[in-house]
Design a protein around this motif. Structure first.
Motif, PDB file in Angstrom:
ATOM      1  N   THR A  45      -3.937  51.753 -11.207  1.00  0.00           N
ATOM      2  CA  THR A  45      -3.692  52.631 -12.341  1.00  0.00           C
ATOM      3  C   THR A  45      -2.493  52.069 -13.103  1.00  0.00           C
ATOM      4  N   GLY A  46      -2.085  52.758 -14.143  1.00  0.00           N
ATOM      5  CA  GLY A  46      -0.913  52.319 -14.891  1.00  0.00           C
ATOM      6  C   GLY A  46       0.362  52.352 -14.078  1.00  0.00           C
ATOM      7  N   ALA A  47       0.357  53.109 -12.958  1.00  0.00           N
ATOM      8  CA  ALA A  47       1.563  53.248 -12.139  1.00  0.00           C
ATOM      9  C   ALA A  47       1.641  52.237 -11.014  1.00  0.00           C
ATOM     10  N   GLY A  48       0.562  51.488 -10.783  1.00  0.00           N
ATOM     11  CA  GLY A  48       0.593  50.517  -9.697  1.00  0.00           C
ATOM     12  C   GLY A  48      -0.751  50.403  -9.016  1.00  0.00           C
ATOM     13  N   THR A  49      -0.721  49.828  -7.817  1.00  0.00           N
ATOM     14  CA  THR A  49      -1.933  49.592  -7.043  1.00  0.00           C
ATOM     15  C   THR A  49      -1.835  50.300  -5.707  1.00  0.00           C
ATOM     16  N   TRP A  50      -2.927  50.964  -5.344  1.00  0.00           N
ATOM     17  CA  TRP A  50      -3.047  51.617  -4.040  1.00  0.00           C
ATOM     18  C   TRP A  50      -4.043  50.828  -3.212  1.00  0.00           C
ATOM     19  N   ILE A  51      -3.720  50.570  -1.938  1.00  0.00           N
ATOM     20  CA  ILE A  51      -4.540  49.743  -1.079  1.00  0.00           C
ATOM     21  C   ILE A  51      -5.054  50.578   0.080  1.00  0.00           C
ATOM     22  N   ALA A  52      -6.342  50.449   0.383  1.00  0.00           N
ATOM     23  CA  ALA A  52      -6.930  51.259   1.443  1.00  0.00           C
ATOM     24  C   ALA A  52      -7.805  50.419   2.353  1.00  0.00           C
ATOM     25  N   PRO A  53      -7.334  50.142   3.582  1.00  0.00           N
ATOM     26  CA  PRO A  53      -8.231  49.590   4.596  1.00  0.00           C
ATOM     27  C   PRO A  53      -9.114  50.700   5.154  1.00  0.00           C
ATOM     28  N   ALA A  54      -9.864  50.401   6.219  1.00  0.00           N
ATOM     29  CA  ALA A  54     -10.911  51.327   6.661  1.00  0.00           C
ATOM     30  C   ALA A  54     -10.414  52.603   7.328  1.00  0.00           C
ATOM     31  N   ASN A  55      -9.123  52.737   7.594  1.00  0.00           N
ATOM     32  CA  ASN A  55      -8.637  54.007   8.134  1.00  0.00           C
ATOM     33  C   ASN A  55      -7.791  54.766   7.119  1.00  0.00           C
ATOM     34  N   ARG A  56      -8.028  54.468   5.841  1.00  0.00           N
ATOM     35  CA  ARG A  56      -7.335  55.153   4.750  1.00  0.00           C
ATOM     36  C   ARG A  56      -8.343  55.481   3.648  1.00  0.00           C
ATOM     37  N   ALA A  57      -8.064  56.529   2.896  1.00  0.00           N
ATOM     38  CA  ALA A  57      -8.836  56.861   1.700  1.00  0.00           C
ATOM     39  C   ALA A  57      -7.853  57.057   0.554  1.00  0.00           C
ATOM     40  N   ILE A  58      -8.349  56.971  -0.656  1.00  0.00           N
ATOM     41  CA  ILE A  58      -7.487  57.126  -1.833  1.00  0.00           C
ATOM     42  C   ILE A  58      -7.921  58.356  -2.614  1.00  0.00           C
ATOM     43  N   TRP A  59      -6.957  59.194  -2.912  1.00  0.00           N
ATOM     44  CA  TRP A  59      -7.174  60.393  -3.723  1.00  0.00           C
ATOM     45  C   TRP A  59      -6.879  60.041  -5.178  1.00  0.00           C
ATOM     46  N   ILE A  60      -7.861  60.268  -6.055  1.00  0.00           N
ATOM     47  CA  ILE A  60      -7.695  59.986  -7.480  1.00  0.00           C
ATOM     48  C   ILE A  60      -7.847  61.298  -8.246  1.00  0.00           C
ATOM     49  N   PRO A  61      -6.768  61.834  -8.802  1.00  0.00           N
ATOM     50  CA  PRO A  61      -6.852  63.116  -9.506  1.00  0.00           C
ATOM     51  C   PRO A  61      -7.683  63.016 -10.787  1.00  0.00           C
ATOM     52  N   ALA A  62      -8.207  64.148 -11.205  1.00  0.00           N
ATOM     53  CA  ALA A  62      -8.993  64.218 -12.441  1.00  0.00           C
ATOM     54  C   ALA A  62      -8.177  63.676 -13.613  1.00  0.00           C
ATOM     55  N   GLY A  63      -8.825  62.890 -14.466  1.00  0.00           N
ATOM     56  CA  GLY A  63      -8.203  62.366 -15.664  1.00  0.00           C
ATOM     57  C   GLY A  63      -7.443  61.075 -15.492  1.00  0.00           C
ATOM     58  N   THR A  64      -7.285  60.590 -14.243  1.00  0.00           N
ATOM     59  CA  THR A  64      -6.533  59.362 -13.993  1.00  0.00           C
ATOM     60  C   THR A  64      -7.381  58.138 -14.350  1.00  0.00           C
ATOM     61  N   VAL A  65      -6.863  57.286 -15.228  1.00  0.00           N
ATOM     62  CA  VAL A  65      -7.555  56.032 -15.542  1.00  0.00           C
ATOM     63  C   VAL A  65      -7.330  55.078 -14.371  1.00  0.00           C
ATOM     64  N   HIS A  66      -8.430  54.566 -13.806  1.00  0.00           N
ATOM     65  CA  HIS A  66      -8.314  53.723 -12.628  1.00  0.00           C
ATOM     66  C   HIS A  66      -9.408  52.662 -12.612  1.00  0.00           C
ATOM     67  N   ALA A  67      -9.133  51.575 -11.887  1.00  0.00           N
ATOM     68  CA  ALA A  67     -10.097  50.492 -11.705  1.00  0.00           C
ATOM     69  C   ALA A  67     -10.136  50.141 -10.226  1.00  0.00           C
ATOM     70  N   HIS A  68     -11.286  49.646  -9.773  1.00  0.00           N
ATOM     71  CA  HIS A  68     -11.464  49.274  -8.371  1.00  0.00           C
ATOM     72  C   HIS A  68     -11.606  47.759  -8.245  1.00  0.00           C
ATOM     73  N   ARG A  69     -11.161  47.227  -7.100  1.00  0.00           N
ATOM     74  CA  ARG A  69     -11.415  45.823  -6.771  1.00  0.00           C
ATOM     75  C   ARG A  69     -11.740  45.717  -5.289  1.00  0.00           C
ATOM     76  N   ALA A  70     -12.789  44.952  -4.981  1.00  0.00           N
ATOM     77  CA  ALA A  70     -13.238  44.769  -3.604  1.00  0.00           C
ATOM     78  C   ALA A  70     -12.636  43.507  -3.010  1.00  0.00           C
ATOM     79  N   HIS A  71     -12.089  43.635  -1.818  1.00  0.00           N
ATOM     80  CA  HIS A  71     -11.620  42.481  -1.051  1.00  0.00           C
ATOM     81  C   HIS A  71     -12.460  42.417   0.213  1.00  0.00           C
TER      82      HIS A  71
END
Length: 245
Positions: A45-71
């Motif tokens: 997002t505009g505020a930075g990058t959040w990283i999630a391996p398989a024991n984490r999930a990411i919460w994205i609030p309504a209205g947040t502009v975001h992009a995904h990337r697969a590693h």
């Protein structure tokens, strides 16, 4: 300026992405949980990058502009929630711990379409309870806005193994180490060593998703030894890099 894609309803589904694939910047009017059942997911997002391996999930609030990337090959689980359903009470993205029960609830909700039946409603109710109790994890790489600070961050992103002190790096930024230290605290909410460790952990997750040997990951990310890397990784994610792979 590139137009941001608007997708009003956040989808609930399972989606496979090839390594290195991206989902372009977009926003929903719903909240969304994104979970990588396989591979490593980065959400920016505009505020930075959040990283999630398989024991984490990411919460994205309504209205947040975001992009995904697969590693690595990514098994992406997407779960949309109406704006009124905010079990976390959060208006900013966050990384959440996914325990075995929450993992299976996310899988169950994303494996089959929502038929609106009583069983599905009960399932979602339990999922919301689990989300509300899920601890947040500091797995974020904040993005700087100050150009001097951005210069330092770019240098380290290009070479996470760079072991120079902030005083040595400051010469390339045109600012004193003391000024940069204040900027790390005020803009990124962490110290220089904390940010560098977070960057190295992020790069380590990416390399592990590409099946890079643990010893190679340790040296490419700046740890003096594989054992030092394993210790930091275990404290950050709750398991060893070998088990993570």
């Amino acid at each position: 300026m590139t137009e941001i894609r608007h997708q009003p309803v956040a989808p609930t589904r399972t989606q496979w992405l090839a390594a290195g694939s991206d989902i372009d910047p977009h926003r929903h009017e719903d909240h969304q949980i994104v979970y990588a059942a396989r591979g490593v997911l980065a959400v920016t997002t505009g505020a930075g990058t959040w990283i999630a391996p398989a024991n984490r999930a990411i919460w994205i609030p309504a209205g947040t502009v975001h992009a995904h990337r697969a590693h690595g090959t990514l098994e992406l689980r997407l779960l949309g929630l109406p704006p009124a359903e905010n079990p976390l009470g959060l208006d900013a993205p966050a990384v959440l711990t996914v325990n075995p029960l929450l993992r299976e609830l996310i899988r169950a909700c994303t494996d089959t379409p929502d038929d609106g039946g009583p069983e599905r409603r009960r399932l979602r109710a339990v999922l919301l309870d689990q989300l509300a109790a899920s601890p947040q994890q500091p797995v974020q790489l904040p993005a700087p806005t100050d150009t001097r600070l951005a210069r330092i961050c770019d240098i380290l992103r290009a070479d996470p193994a760079d072991r120079r002190t902030l005083d040595a790096l400051s010469r390339e930024a045109g600012a004193s180490a003391r000024t940069l230290s204040r900027l790390f605290a005020s803009e990124l909410g962490m110290t220089f060593p904390q940010w560098r460790t977070q960057l190295r952990l992020y790069e380590a997750l990416v390399l592990l998703a590409e099946d890079t040997p643990v010893t190679t990951v340790a040296h490419r990310c700046g740890w003096a030894s594989a054992s030092a890397f394993i210790d930091v990784f275990r404290r950050a994610y709750g398991h060893t890099p070998g088990r993570h792979r």
